[in-house]
Design a protein around this motif. Structure first.
Motif, PDB file in Angstrom:
ATOM      1  N   THR A   1       0.921  -1.283  -0.120  1.00 23.32           N
ATOM      2  CA  THR A   1      -0.056  -0.070   0.164  1.00 23.32           C
ATOM      3  C   THR A   1       0.922   1.301   0.052  1.00 23.32           C
TER       4      THR A   1
ATOM      5  N   ARG B   1      -2.314   3.835 -12.699  1.00 23.53           N
ATOM      6  CA  ARG B   1      -3.242   2.712 -13.451  1.00 23.53           C
ATOM      7  C   ARG B   1      -2.845   2.098 -14.704  1.00 23.53           C
TER       8      ARG B   1
ATOM      9  N   THR C   1      -3.463  -2.066  -9.116  1.00 23.35           N
ATOM     10  CA  THR C   1      -5.180  -2.412  -9.092  1.00 23.35           C
ATOM     11  C   THR C   1      -5.912  -1.781  -8.342  1.00 23.35           C
ATOM     12  N   TYR C   2      -5.450  -0.690  -7.386  1.00 24.74           N
ATOM     13  CA  TYR C   2      -6.139   0.206  -6.737  1.00 24.74           C
ATOM     14  C   TYR C   2      -5.661   1.473  -6.645  1.00 24.74           C
TER      15      TYR C   2
ATOM     16  N   ASN D   1      -9.219   1.052   2.391  1.00 19.36           N
ATOM     17  CA  ASN D   1      -9.588   0.222   1.313  1.00 19.36           C
ATOM     18  C   ASN D   1      -8.648  -0.314   0.540  1.00 19.36           C
ATOM     19  N   GLY D   2      -7.331   0.678   0.365  1.00 21.82           N
ATOM     20  CA  GLY D   2      -6.282   0.345  -0.493  1.00 21.82           C
ATOM     21  C   GLY D   2      -5.590  -0.853   0.426  1.00 21.82           C
TER      22      GLY D   2
ATOM     23  N   HIS E   1      -7.302  -4.164  -0.019  1.00 22.44           N
ATOM     24  CA  HIS E   1      -7.242  -4.621  -1.543  1.00 22.44           C
ATOM     25  C   HIS E   1      -5.762  -5.384  -1.613  1.00 22.44           C
TER      26      HIS E   1
ATOM     27  N   SER F   1      -1.424  -0.950  -4.189  1.00 19.66           N
ATOM     28  CA  SER F   1      -2.538   0.060  -3.954  1.00 19.66           C
ATOM     29  C   SER F   1      -1.770   1.438  -4.024  1.00 19.66           C
TER      30      SER F   1
ATOM     31  N   GLU G   1     -11.967   6.751  -5.032  1.00 20.63           N
ATOM     32  CA  GLU G   1     -11.558   5.600  -5.409  1.00 20.63           C
ATOM     33  C   GLU G   1     -11.665   5.738  -7.131  1.00 20.63           C
TER      34      GLU G   1
ATOM     35  N   HIS H   1      -9.912   3.822  -9.456  1.00 23.40           N
ATOM     36  CA  HIS H   1      -9.603   2.760 -10.195  1.00 23.40           C
ATOM     37  C   HIS H   1      -9.550   1.402  -9.401  1.00 23.40           C
ATOM     38  N   LYS H   2     -10.155   0.216  -9.577  1.00 27.12           N
ATOM     39  CA  LYS H   2     -10.069  -0.764  -8.599  1.00 27.12           C
ATOM     40  C   LYS H   2     -10.050  -2.029  -9.750  1.00 27.12           C
TER      41      LYS H   2
ATOM     42  N   ASP I   1      -8.844  -6.499 -10.643  1.00 25.53           N
ATOM     43  CA  ASP I   1      -8.411  -7.724 -10.194  1.00 25.53           C
ATOM     44  C   ASP I   1      -7.250  -8.228 -10.857  1.00 25.53           C
TER      45      ASP I   1
END
Ligand SMILES: Cc1ncc(C[n+]2csc(CCOP(=O)(O)OP(=O)(O)O)c2C)c(N)n1
Ligand code: SF4
Ligand code: SF4
Lengths: 72, 278
Positions: free
Chosen positions: B117, B162, B167-168, B186-187, B190, B194, B248, B250-251, B253
Motif C-alpha cells: 500500500t 493505473r 489495481t487500486y 480500502n487500499g 485490497h 494500491s 476511489e 480505479h479498482k 483484479d
C-alpha cells in the motif's frame, strides 16, 4: 466515506500547547470555539459551543487537539 | 498533560519536525486512523519510507519502520514483502521521491501488482531541499528551479499508476481527511499494488512562492479544487479545468506477485523432491 471519525458528545477539548505550532488551521476551521492566545497558541475560547464534530482534531497537523477523550 | 494521543504513534518523538501548517501531519493522522480501522497488528506491519519531509513520517509510527534512501522505498518494501508475504507493508513517499528519482521503481511495483500500500504525500514540490519542482508540480507553478514557472506538464499520478498496472488507485486530500482515512483503509484491504495519492500542503517551500497563503488557506484550496469522483465523472472537461477528482479512481483484479512467486517456489520444490525420489 465520511464516517470514520464519529462525533463525540463530550465537550472535553484538550489542547497540548507544547505541541501546538500556532498554524491557525483549527482556529480557521472553527472560529466559534477556538482562538489564538497572546502567545500564538490555540485555546478553546468558547468550549460550550463545541458540537463535538472533531474537525479540529482531524485537521490539526500536530496532534495537539483531542475532543472528548481522556488521553494519558 | 497529553503525551499519548494514539497507540500507533511514537508520541515521545513529538512534536514532529514539520513546519507550522504543513499538511504532512494531517496525512499522518489519517494514516493512524486507517491503522485503527484495520486493527493493525504492530508486530506484523511494516512501514517503509524514502527520503524527504514526508518520508520522516515513518519515524513517528510505532511499527517496524524503515527510513530508506531517496526513491528506493518501494525496492526495500518489495524485498520485505517477498521474504515475508504475511506482513502488511505500507510505503510512504513524497511526490519527488516516488515519481522523480523513484519513478522507475514506482511503475515496476505497479506492473508486478505486488501487495503493497503506497501512500504518496503530494505537496507539488521537493519540500525538504527547499522547493525544487517535481514531476507533480503543476504547469506554470514556481519553484527554485523554475522561478518563472515550470514549463513541464506534470504526471497525473493516478493515471500513471493505473496505466502501469496498479489495481487500486485513489486520491484524497488533507482537507477531506476522513475520506483519506477510508481510502487508505480500502487500499490496504485490497490485495495487489494500491496507490493512494494524498494532496497535501507545503506552505513553506511551495505555498509561499506560489502565493497560496498559509496552511489553512491551502486546505481551503483543496476543498475548492478536489471534486468527488462520482460528480467529476458527470462534469464536462471544461468544468474540471484546474480541478481534480478525489475518491476511489480505479479498482481491478489481477494476479498478485507474491502469490505468483510462492506458487513458483512450491512447484520448483515439488519437482526437485520428485526428481530426487526417481
Ligand atoms: C540520491 C539522493 N539524491 C538527492 C537527495 C536530496 N533530496 C533529499 S529529499 C529530496 C526531495 C524531496 O522531495 P519529495 O520527495 O517530494 O518529498 P518532500 O520533502 O516534499 O516531502 C531530495 C532531492 C538525496 N537525499 N538522495
Ligand atoms: S491546528 Fe494544531 S498546531 Fe495548528 S493552531 Fe490549532 S492546535 Fe495549534
Ligand atoms: S518544507 Fe514543506 S513539506 Fe517540508 S516540513 Fe515544511 S511545510 Fe512541510
Amino acid at each position: 466515506m465520511l464516517e470514520t471519525t464519529p462525533p463525540r458528545n463530550s465537550k472535553n477539548i484538550q489542547i497540548n500547547k507544547s505541541w501546538c505550532k500556532g498554524c491557525g488551521i483549527c482556529t480557521g476551521l472553527c472560529t466559534k470555539v477556538l482562538a489564538m492566545d497572546g502567545g500564538g497558541k490555540a485555546i478553546a475560547a468558547n468550549p460550550s459551543l463545541c458540537t463535538g464534530c472533531r474537525l479540529c482534531e482531524t485537521h490539526c497537523p500536530d496532534f495537539a487537539i483531542s475532543i472528548g477523550v481522556d488521553v494519558n | 498533560m497529553q503525551n499519548k494521543v494514539n497507540k500507533y504513534l511514537r508520541s515521545e518523538m513529538l512534536p514532529h519536525i514539520w513546519c507550522p501548517g504543513c499538511g504532512n501531519g494531517i496525512v499522518l493522522g489519517a494514516l493512524t486512523r486507517a491503522f485503527g480501522l484495520l486493527d493493525c497488528d504492530q508486530d506484523n506491519t511494516v512501514v517503509v519510507s524514502g527520503i524527504g519531509c514526508s518520508s520522516r513520517a515513518s519515524g513517528y509510527l510505532d511499527f517496524s519502520t524503515l527510513h530508506t534512501t531517496h526513491g528506493r522505498a518501494l525496492a526495500f518494501a518489495t524485498g520485505i514483502k517477498l521474504a515475508r508475504p504475511e506482513l502488511k507493508v505500507f510505503v510512504i513517499m513524497g511526490d519527488g521521491d516516488s515519481t522523480g528519482i523513484g519513478g522507475n521503481h514506482f511503475i515496476h511495483a505497479a506492473r508486478r501488482n505486488i501487495d503493497l500500500t503506497a501512500i504518496i504525500f503530494n505537496n507539488s514540490i521537493y519540500g525538504m531541499t527547499g522547493g525544487q519542482s517535481s514531476p507533480l508540480s503543476p504547469l506554470n507553478s514556481k519553484a527554485t528551479t523554475a522561478p518563472q514557472g515550470t514549463l513541464e506538464r506534470p504526471f497525473d499520478l493516478p493515471e500513471l499508476a493505473r496505466a502501469a498496472g496498479a489495481t487500486y488507485v485513489a486520491r484524497g486530500t488533507t482537507y477531506h481527511a476522513n475520506m483519506l482515512t477510508q481510502l487508505i483503509k480500502n487500499g490496504a484491504d485490497h490485495k495487489g499494488f494500491s496507490v493512494v495519492e494524498a494532496i497535501t500542503a507545503c506552505p513553506i517551500s511551495y505555498g509561499r512562492r506560489n502565493k497560496m497563503g498559509n496552511g489553512y488557506d491551502m486546505l481551503l484550496w483543496q476543498k475548492e479544487h478536489g471534486i468527488p469522483v462520482e460528480r467529476a465523472r458527470k462534469l464536462e472537461p471544461s468544468e474540471m479545468e484546474g480541478k481534480f477528482a478525489i475518491g476511489e479512481l480505479h479498482k481491478s483484479d489481477a494476479p498478485e506477485f507474491t502469490d505468483i512467486y510462492e506458487r513458483f517456489i512450491d512447484e520448483k520444490q515439488i519437482n526437485h523432491r520428485e526428481a530426487k525420489k526417481a
